[in-house]
Structure formats: C-alpha cells, structure tokens
Scaffold this motif. Sequence first.
Motif, PDB file in Angstrom:
ATOM      1  N   PRO A 160      39.265  31.498  66.837  1.00  0.00           N
ATOM      2  CA  PRO A 160      40.089  31.871  65.815  1.00  0.00           C
ATOM      3  C   PRO A 160      41.664  32.309  66.704  1.00  0.00           C
ATOM      4  O   PRO A 160      41.532  32.524  68.033  1.00  0.00           O
ATOM      5  CB  PRO A 160      39.762  32.886  65.053  1.00  0.00           C
ATOM      6  CG  PRO A 160      38.279  32.953  65.264  1.00  0.00           C
ATOM      7  CD  PRO A 160      38.160  32.626  66.885  1.00  0.00           C
ATOM      8  N   ASP A 161      42.746  32.131  66.177  1.00  0.00           N
ATOM      9  CA  ASP A 161      43.850  32.784  66.816  1.00  0.00           C
ATOM     10  C   ASP A 161      43.740  34.169  67.008  1.00  0.00           C
ATOM     11  O   ASP A 161      42.962  34.684  66.366  1.00  0.00           O
ATOM     12  CB  ASP A 161      45.073  32.396  65.872  1.00  0.00           C
ATOM     13  CG  ASP A 161      45.595  31.018  65.983  1.00  0.00           C
ATOM     14  OD1 ASP A 161      44.994  30.083  66.740  1.00  0.00           O
ATOM     15  OD2 ASP A 161      46.482  30.510  65.012  1.00  0.00           O
ATOM     16  N   LEU A 162      44.463  34.695  67.678  1.00  0.00           N
ATOM     17  CA  LEU A 162      44.252  36.392  68.309  1.00  0.00           C
ATOM     18  C   LEU A 162      43.079  36.916  68.697  1.00  0.00           C
ATOM     19  O   LEU A 162      42.785  37.790  68.201  1.00  0.00           O
ATOM     20  CB  LEU A 162      44.962  37.117  67.193  1.00  0.00           C
ATOM     21  CG  LEU A 162      46.441  36.418  66.627  1.00  0.00           C
ATOM     22  CD1 LEU A 162      47.122  37.441  65.621  1.00  0.00           C
ATOM     23  CD2 LEU A 162      47.537  36.482  67.892  1.00  0.00           C
ATOM     24  N   SER A 163      42.245  35.889  69.405  1.00  0.00           N
ATOM     25  CA  SER A 163      40.844  36.317  69.766  1.00  0.00           C
ATOM     26  C   SER A 163      40.712  36.476  71.105  1.00  0.00           C
ATOM     27  O   SER A 163      41.387  35.728  71.940  1.00  0.00           O
ATOM     28  CB  SER A 163      39.983  35.174  69.115  1.00  0.00           C
ATOM     29  OG  SER A 163      39.860  35.294  67.958  1.00  0.00           O
ATOM     30  N   PHE A 164      39.986  37.282  71.628  1.00  0.00           N
ATOM     31  CA  PHE A 164      39.804  37.419  73.198  1.00  0.00           C
ATOM     32  C   PHE A 164      38.494  37.951  73.384  1.00  0.00           C
ATOM     33  O   PHE A 164      37.920  38.754  72.606  1.00  0.00           O
ATOM     34  CB  PHE A 164      40.969  38.369  73.899  1.00  0.00           C
ATOM     35  CG  PHE A 164      40.953  39.588  73.138  1.00  0.00           C
ATOM     36  CD1 PHE A 164      40.378  40.719  73.677  1.00  0.00           C
ATOM     37  CD2 PHE A 164      42.041  39.929  72.144  1.00  0.00           C
ATOM     38  CE1 PHE A 164      40.498  41.939  73.261  1.00  0.00           C
ATOM     39  CE2 PHE A 164      42.117  41.102  71.625  1.00  0.00           C
ATOM     40  CZ  PHE A 164      41.227  42.227  72.229  1.00  0.00           C
ATOM     41  N   THR A 165      37.842  37.776  74.624  1.00  0.00           N
ATOM     42  CA  THR A 165      36.536  38.387  75.067  1.00  0.00           C
ATOM     43  C   THR A 165      37.023  39.717  75.445  1.00  0.00           C
ATOM     44  O   THR A 165      37.880  40.231  76.103  1.00  0.00           O
ATOM     45  CB  THR A 165      36.112  37.498  76.162  1.00  0.00           C
ATOM     46  OG1 THR A 165      35.758  36.139  75.830  1.00  0.00           O
ATOM     47  CG2 THR A 165      34.521  38.125  76.595  1.00  0.00           C
ATOM     48  N   ASP A 166      35.954  40.616  75.118  1.00  0.00           N
ATOM     49  CA  ASP A 166      36.141  41.897  75.446  1.00  0.00           C
ATOM     50  C   ASP A 166      36.019  42.329  77.042  1.00  0.00           C
ATOM     51  O   ASP A 166      34.869  41.706  77.505  1.00  0.00           O
ATOM     52  CB  ASP A 166      34.969  42.934  74.844  1.00  0.00           C
ATOM     53  CG  ASP A 166      35.362  44.310  74.847  1.00  0.00           C
ATOM     54  OD1 ASP A 166      35.653  44.983  75.945  1.00  0.00           O
ATOM     55  OD2 ASP A 166      35.208  45.136  73.804  1.00  0.00           O
ATOM     56  N   PRO A 167      36.918  42.689  77.605  1.00  0.00           N
ATOM     57  CA  PRO A 167      36.897  42.584  78.971  1.00  0.00           C
ATOM     58  C   PRO A 167      36.384  43.554  79.784  1.00  0.00           C
ATOM     59  O   PRO A 167      36.031  43.648  80.719  1.00  0.00           O
ATOM     60  CB  PRO A 167      38.519  42.954  79.493  1.00  0.00           C
ATOM     61  CG  PRO A 167      38.977  43.575  78.488  1.00  0.00           C
ATOM     62  CD  PRO A 167      38.296  43.070  76.965  1.00  0.00           C
TER      63      PRO A 167
END
Length: 293
Positions: free
Chosen positions: A116-123
Amino acid sequence: MKAAFLPDRGVVKVAGEDAQSFLNGLFTTDIGRLKPGLGRFGALLTPQGKIIVDFLITEAPAGHGGGFLIDCPKALAETLATKLKFYKLRAKVTVENLSDDLGVLAGWDGTPAAQPDLSFTDPRDERLGFRTLIPAELKEKLAALIGAELVEASEYEAHRIALGVPRGGLDFMYGDAFPHETNMDRLAGVDFDKGCYVGQEVVSRMQHRGTARTRSVKVLLDGPSPEPGATILAGDKPVGTIGSTAQGKGIALVRIDRVADALDAGQTLSAGGLEVRLAEPDVVRIPAKQPVA
C-alpha cells in the motif's frame, strides 16, 4: 500474517522546500537517506542528549503531497509539532499534527500481498514487519488487501516485547533517557556519520567513550509478571526497573555493570518478590578495550 491498528500512535507531517535540511539538523537519523517506501528510526533530543520523543519517519510520495511523515506516540504528537515550530525560525517548512486523520497499522509474520501507499519496513528490526499510515476507518479494508488477519494491538505489543524493542513511556521515560540507554544505537536510530543535530555532542561522546552503563535488556519471567516500574534487586541492591511485559517475557532498564557483578556473584535478580532472568546474559558484559598497537 497479522496486522493491528495501533491506537497509541499519531502522525506529524513536515513539508516545504527546506524540510529535509531542517529535520536533518534536528533529528538523530539521516533524513537525506529517506525516500518514499523507506522508513528510518530516530529521535528529537534535548541539548543535553536526552530523548524528547522517538519516532519512525518516511517520505511521502508526490501523490500524497510530498514532505515527511513522522509516526510517533500519539500523546506526544502535539509536543513534537510544537517543538518543531519552535525550531523553525526562517526555514521554509510547514508542520501539521495529522493524528486526528492518520494513524498506524503494523503488519508482521508474513509478506503482504500488496504494497500500500505510505508503507515502509520497520527499520529497527525486520521481524517487526512493516508499518502503513492510514485513517483508522480503513484498517479492515487494508488488512484484507494485504492478506492479513486483523488482531488486537495487544498482540503486536507482545511481539514487540518478545523482540526486546523498547517503547517510550513504558520501558523508559521521555526526557530522562539517553539514546544508548534505549538501544537506539543498536536499532539503527542514530547515524553517527551525519552532520550535527540537537544533542549530538553528548551522544557522540557516549559512543566513542563507551560510557553507556544503563541499557534496555530482554528478561524472562516464570509465572506472574512484576508491575511495570517495579525495582529490580540483586539481593537488596537496586540494579534496574521493569518495563513492559507479556507472555512470560519483558523488557527492563538495568545498570549493566551492577547486573554483571550480580551474575558473577551468583545472585538472583527479582522484582516485586518475583524472579527475573536475563534472556541474553552476555549483553551486560562490557567488552574489554583492546590495547593500541
């Protein structure tokens, strides 16, 4: 996979032509390394190097207006927005608290069927999965889209605790802890090679001198859990404090030198009359400094 909407998280947006350089001069993480779909972990510190608020941050794509979106504790979102406006001066930036409109859904234990948009892997730890910034009313729709079972936030909390990732307000107190004490240096929350930021001198000194004596550690609990905030004792000597717990696991903030001495002496750790064991005893061992050749 599982997904949970986290009601305790809010979102602050910073946009404008100076946004990147403005934030890079304030935060512990390198904002220049961000792009849409990528997240960074960081914090805003006091000049004395203590954590005002920690957060995850991502860059919004042009289709969402650009700028940077900060996933932070909802209770501190307005505090963060106010602090950023205080530092703004003549910088060409806008700061908005979007917490009434945007929240955070966490997904873990699997690969999403869609991105989805505005998603990212937790760094901080890839096992924490990914985050998506969405309005609360879309949580069921998004969970279905990514092929996840929507569960309560308490399940995510138990997952976080099992991984030993500290949470502000439970495992340490905002305004009272240094980044090293909350393992930000080990969770990719501090970029030591970037330029100056607020509190940078203190953080760099702790890094280069190895002076962090208090650390967040994973603990194991047999039976009932001590109350959060309970003092951890080695014999009758205080060595730390219990933080969040779930399913026989927990996080504690301890003086690693004192705990190491207690383990060497064969002492049992306890809190509230209940035994506490370190999940990884070696984490309290400070490596000996190597002689210079």
